[in-house]
Write a protein that holds these residues in place. Structure first.
Motif, mmCIF file in Angstrom:
data_model
loop_
_atom_site.group_PDB
_atom_site.id
_atom_site.type_symbol
_atom_site.label_atom_id
_atom_site.label_comp_id
_atom_site.label_asym_id
_atom_site.label_seq_id
_atom_site.Cartn_x
_atom_site.Cartn_y
_atom_site.Cartn_z
ATOM 1 N N LYS A 453 0.813 -1.223 0.000
ATOM 2 C CA LYS A 453 0.000 0.000 0.000
ATOM 3 C C LYS A 453 0.845 1.272 0.000
ATOM 4 O O LYS A 453 0.438 2.303 0.515
ATOM 5 C CB LYS A 453 -0.962 0.017 1.198
ATOM 6 N N LYS A 454 2.029 1.199 -0.590
ATOM 7 C CA LYS A 454 2.871 2.387 -0.676
ATOM 8 C C LYS A 454 2.849 2.950 -2.099
ATOM 9 O O LYS A 454 2.296 4.000 -2.341
ATOM 10 C CB LYS A 454 4.283 2.058 -0.201
ATOM 11 N N ALA A 455 3.446 2.240 -3.045
ATOM 12 C CA ALA A 455 3.434 2.724 -4.422
ATOM 13 C C ALA A 455 2.058 2.498 -5.046
ATOM 14 O O ALA A 455 1.403 1.486 -4.784
ATOM 15 C CB ALA A 455 4.512 2.004 -5.234
ATOM 16 N N TYR A 456 1.603 3.435 -5.866
ATOM 17 C CA TYR A 456 0.325 3.266 -6.553
ATOM 18 C C TYR A 456 0.268 4.152 -7.789
ATOM 19 O O TYR A 456 1.015 5.124 -7.947
ATOM 20 C CB TYR A 456 -0.850 3.574 -5.626
ATOM 21 N N PHE A 457 -0.651 3.801 -8.670
ATOM 22 C CA PHE A 457 -1.001 4.609 -9.831
ATOM 23 C C PHE A 457 -2.512 4.616 -9.942
ATOM 24 O O PHE A 457 -3.163 3.575 -9.778
ATOM 25 C CB PHE A 457 -0.392 4.058 -11.116
ATOM 26 N N GLN A 458 -3.092 5.749 -10.227
ATOM 27 C CA GLN A 458 -4.539 5.842 -10.356
ATOM 28 C C GLN A 458 -4.911 6.682 -11.568
ATOM 29 O O GLN A 458 -4.207 7.628 -11.941
ATOM 30 C CB GLN A 458 -5.167 6.439 -9.107
ATOM 31 N N LEU A 459 -6.025 6.332 -12.166
ATOM 32 C CA LEU A 459 -6.527 7.034 -13.340
ATOM 33 C C LEU A 459 -8.036 7.111 -13.240
ATOM 34 O O LEU A 459 -8.696 6.102 -12.951
ATOM 35 C CB LEU A 459 -6.114 6.304 -14.621
ATOM 36 N N ALA A 460 -8.596 8.290 -13.446
ATOM 37 C CA ALA A 460 -10.040 8.482 -13.368
ATOM 38 C C ALA A 460 -10.490 9.388 -14.503
ATOM 39 O O ALA A 460 -9.848 10.411 -14.790
ATOM 40 C CB ALA A 460 -10.442 9.079 -12.018
ATOM 41 N N GLY A 461 -11.579 9.027 -15.150
ATOM 42 C CA GLY A 461 -12.196 9.868 -16.167
ATOM 43 C C GLY A 461 -13.520 10.405 -15.671
ATOM 44 O O GLY A 461 -14.212 9.748 -14.886
ATOM 45 N N PHE A 462 -13.884 11.600 -16.097
ATOM 46 C CA PHE A 462 -15.113 12.226 -15.606
ATOM 47 C C PHE A 462 -15.815 12.985 -16.726
ATOM 48 O O PHE A 462 -15.193 13.384 -17.721
ATOM 49 C CB PHE A 462 -14.819 13.188 -14.450
ATOM 50 N N SER A 463 -17.111 13.173 -16.549
ATOM 51 C CA SER A 463 -17.915 13.969 -17.473
ATOM 52 C C SER A 463 -19.040 14.625 -16.681
ATOM 53 O O SER A 463 -19.836 13.933 -16.032
ATOM 54 C CB SER A 463 -18.497 13.072 -18.580
ATOM 55 N N ASN A 464 -19.073 15.968 -16.688
ATOM 56 C CA ASN A 464 -20.042 16.735 -15.919
ATOM 57 C C ASN A 464 -20.837 17.648 -16.852
ATOM 58 O O ASN A 464 -20.250 18.400 -17.629
ATOM 59 C CB ASN A 464 -19.344 17.599 -14.862
ATOM 60 N N TRP A 465 -22.181 17.582 -16.773
ATOM 61 C CA TRP A 465 -23.048 18.471 -17.545
ATOM 62 C C TRP A 465 -23.771 19.406 -16.583
ATOM 63 O O TRP A 465 -24.476 18.959 -15.672
ATOM 64 C CB TRP A 465 -24.092 17.663 -18.317
ATOM 65 N N THR A 466 -23.592 20.688 -16.757
ATOM 66 C CA THR A 466 -24.209 21.687 -15.879
ATOM 67 C C THR A 466 -25.131 22.591 -16.687
ATOM 68 O O THR A 466 -24.730 23.109 -17.732
ATOM 69 C CB THR A 466 -23.141 22.551 -15.184
#
Length: 637
Positions: A453-466
């Protein structure tokens, strides 16, 4: 007045229609989320541990690397710029600074202290320079906008005073820049099995006479940008039993600032005084119906003055906030119900009368784990404001965990935002009939993490309509008025990397990197002559990245920060823009120990490439500058 300045963000933004196809896709993803939720509930047969809190579940708590969540730097604004990929709309040292998360305006993102939203009800936001605080603070950046039972259009910045483990001790911090900026703080804590306290005092004094280049590339010195501030906080917690406690938090603050003129050379004679008083009382229990209750009082006073045009304005606001969380079920699922009551009152020379807002919100959070691997969280919030029942907001989150600690998640959110009091009642120009802003938000991503639980990589995509985005625009001559005219689509992705490495002997090398891509575009034109449809929101960079490399050898450490911000447009037709820039900062630190005293001295240089850059048009930022900081900790044996 800075809180009606167009550069603050309340006169901004955009335009563009959300396509029916996009809404259909949104509803399909929502249906998938709901299906996963009920499938999990109906298939789960065994009782499992449901003690994991929502804040620990949500993937966006990873937005700041785990070992960077705590800071003893009293200048939190500067710390955020170095350690995160969020964009701060900064007018310069000692000047206004506002928060922008994934293209959202500052009023669309929540700022919390001790579990209470401390944004000013008149502005709907808070100046980031007001967050300087003594002692050690916990900082969380939640880009989804989900905090406890609250659901925001933008993101959330959460600040808390924390206690160091161990016996009573003192902490002293000082930081001095060569352009005349000094901030110092002292904090003292006690920590026993029954009672703990944390008390701190912060003093800031700055002339902010930094060097910058004018339009002729000549080096000038900033004038009329002095700032002085003080801050006092006291936090105390009394443990009533192993499962319950009482806590009090007090935060008092005062500031006086000169407001600098633009880079073009216009001399400013403006200034502003601020006083902020905050009190929060809370009760928490792990085994009673009432799990948490918090009562807070917030009082803000502003005095704006500009002798050059003989303009003076006084304003004040008071907020009473009561937040309750009840736990009705904790068997195969955890079910919490919230009841929030908030009363706001504000007055200024630019209101026709004292304005008030009364709101009651009923919320529910259902959280379910099954097979020790999958979790679903459903949040629903129903607000009732000024005798009107508003549209409910909700968030549905699904996340799957692997044995190594890696995980996948999918989230759908419906959020609303009320107009702030200036939008409704500013005279002249305010519109009491403004609609609430509304948004659909979806986000999905993964986190790869080693079993340690030390090294990590994360990727997140998002889409917001306002939709119904509030825009201040000119109507007649110099008269401005807010209008629900904009539709905005914000989409993109964010990625984070954290790699600690042990070298030969006692040497360590740490790499932290973050990048965020935001394509936030107007989906409609704001008038017959407007051509902003499809263009990027003003003051919203498409790319924001930061890299930190740190080398440690017993008592020494050297680290460098690289920050990149892409160009931004400052007009909706994209005819004018501000160039992108890359900043490189370096720091050399030495740790000292003598008995129960531990100290760290740091010598740093910022903007070592001597970049001439601006974050806000016509507002110069410092060229190469240097600082010295000293932190001293002591604990009784």
């Amino acid at each position: 007045m800075w809180y009606r300045c167009s550069e603050l963000g309340i006169f901004e933004y955009t335009s563009s229609c959300i396509s029916r196809c996009s809404i259909l896709v949104m509803k399909c993803i929502l249906a998938i989320c709901i299906g996963l939720f009920w499938i999990g509930i109906l298939s789960a047969q065994e009782s499992i541990d449901t003690s994991l809190l929502l804040s620990e579940v949500l993937v966006d708590a990873w937005s700041i690397p785990e070992d960077s969540l705590d800071t003893d730097d009293p200048d939190i604004k500067d710390w955020l710029k170095q350690n995160t990929s969020i964009f701060l709309k900064d007018f310069g040292p000692g000047q206004l600074s506002s928060l922008s998360i994934r293209g959202a305006s500052a009023s669309q993102s929540g700022v919390y202290w001790s579990g209470v939203d401390i944004r000013n009800p008149m502005l709907g936001q808070i100046d980031m320079t007001q967050l300087a605080m003594a002692g050690r603070s916990s900082v969380r950046l939640l880009s989804s906008g989900l905090y406890d039972h609250d659901i925001h259009l933008g993101g959330v910045l959460d600040l808390k005073t924390i206690w160091q483990p161990g016996s009573p001790g003192m902490e002293l911090a000082m930081k001095h820049y060569n352009y005349g900026f000094f901030v110092g703080s002292i904090a003292y804590q006690t920590n026993t099995s029954e009672f703990k306290t944390n008390t701190g005092l912060m003093i800031l004094d700055a002339s902010n006479q930094y060097a910058y280049r004018d339009y002729r590339r000549h080096i000038q010195t900033q004038t009329h940008a002095a700032q002085s501030a003080w801050s006092f906080h006291h936090a105390a917690e009394r443990f009533l039993s192993d499962a319950s406690s009482l806590r009090v938090n007090i935060w008092l603050r005062g500031q006086d600032s000169q407001i600098a003129g633009p880079k073009s050379g216009t001399r400013s004679m403006a200034g502003q005084s601020d006083n902020n008083y905050r009190l929060a009382l809370s009760y928490q229990s792990d085994n009673t119906l009432l799990r948490r209750s918090t009562f807070a009082i917030l009082h803000d006073r502003f005095y704006y003055r500009d002798s050059s045009i003989v303009l003076f304005d006084r304003s004040n606001s008071t907020v009473f906030d009561l937040r309750n969380r009840f736990n009705f079920w904790d068997a195969w699922a955890s079910w919490d119900v919230g009841l929030d009551i908030r009363y706001s009152q504000a007055n200024t020379d630019n209101y026709d009368a004292v304005q008030r807002r009364k709101s009651i919100s009923l919320s529910s959070r259902l959280q379910r784990f099954w097979y020790d691997r999958f979790v679903t969280v459903l949040n629903v919030r129903q607000p009732y404001v000024d005798d009107r029942l508003l549209e409910p907001s909700f968030a549905l989150h699904n996340q799957f965990y692997f044995e190594s600690g890696s995980s996948l998640f999918l989230r759908a959110v419906r959020a609303i935002r009320l107009p702030n009091l200036n939008d409704l009642y500013w005279s002249p120009g305010g519109d009491p009939d403004l609609k609430t802003e509304k948004a659909w938000k979806i986000e999905s991503g993964f986190r790869l993490q080693k079993s340690d639980k030390k090294a990590y990589f994360q990727l997140a995509g998002f889409s917001n309509w306002t939709s119904d985005w509030i825009l201040w625009q000119p109507l007649q001559g110099s008269l401005w008025s807010p209008v629900n005219i904009l539709k905005v689509w914000s989409r993109g992705f964010s990625q984070q990397l954290f790699v600690p490495m042990m070298l030969a002997g006692d040497q360590y090398l740490t790499l932290k990197a973050g990048h965020e891509y935001v394509r936030a575009s107007y989906q409609n034109n704001t008038g017959s002559t407007d051509r902003s449809k499809g263009s990027q929101l003003i003051y919203t960079p498409k790319h924001k990245a930061n890299i930190n490399i740190k080398y440690q050898y017993p008592q020494w450490s050297f680290d460098t920060d690289i920050q990149y911000t892409s160009p931004v447009f400052i007009t909706t037709d994209q005819s004018l823009s501000i160039g992108g820039y890359m900043l490189i900062d370096v720091r050399l630190s030495r740790n000292f120990g003598l008995g129960r005293f531990k100290a760290r001295a740091t010598l740093g240089a910022q903007n070592i490439l001597n970049q001439d850059y601006q974050v806000v048009s016509n507002r110069p930022m410092p060229l190469r500058n240097y600082f010295l900081s000293i932190n001293i900790h002591s604990q009784k044996d």
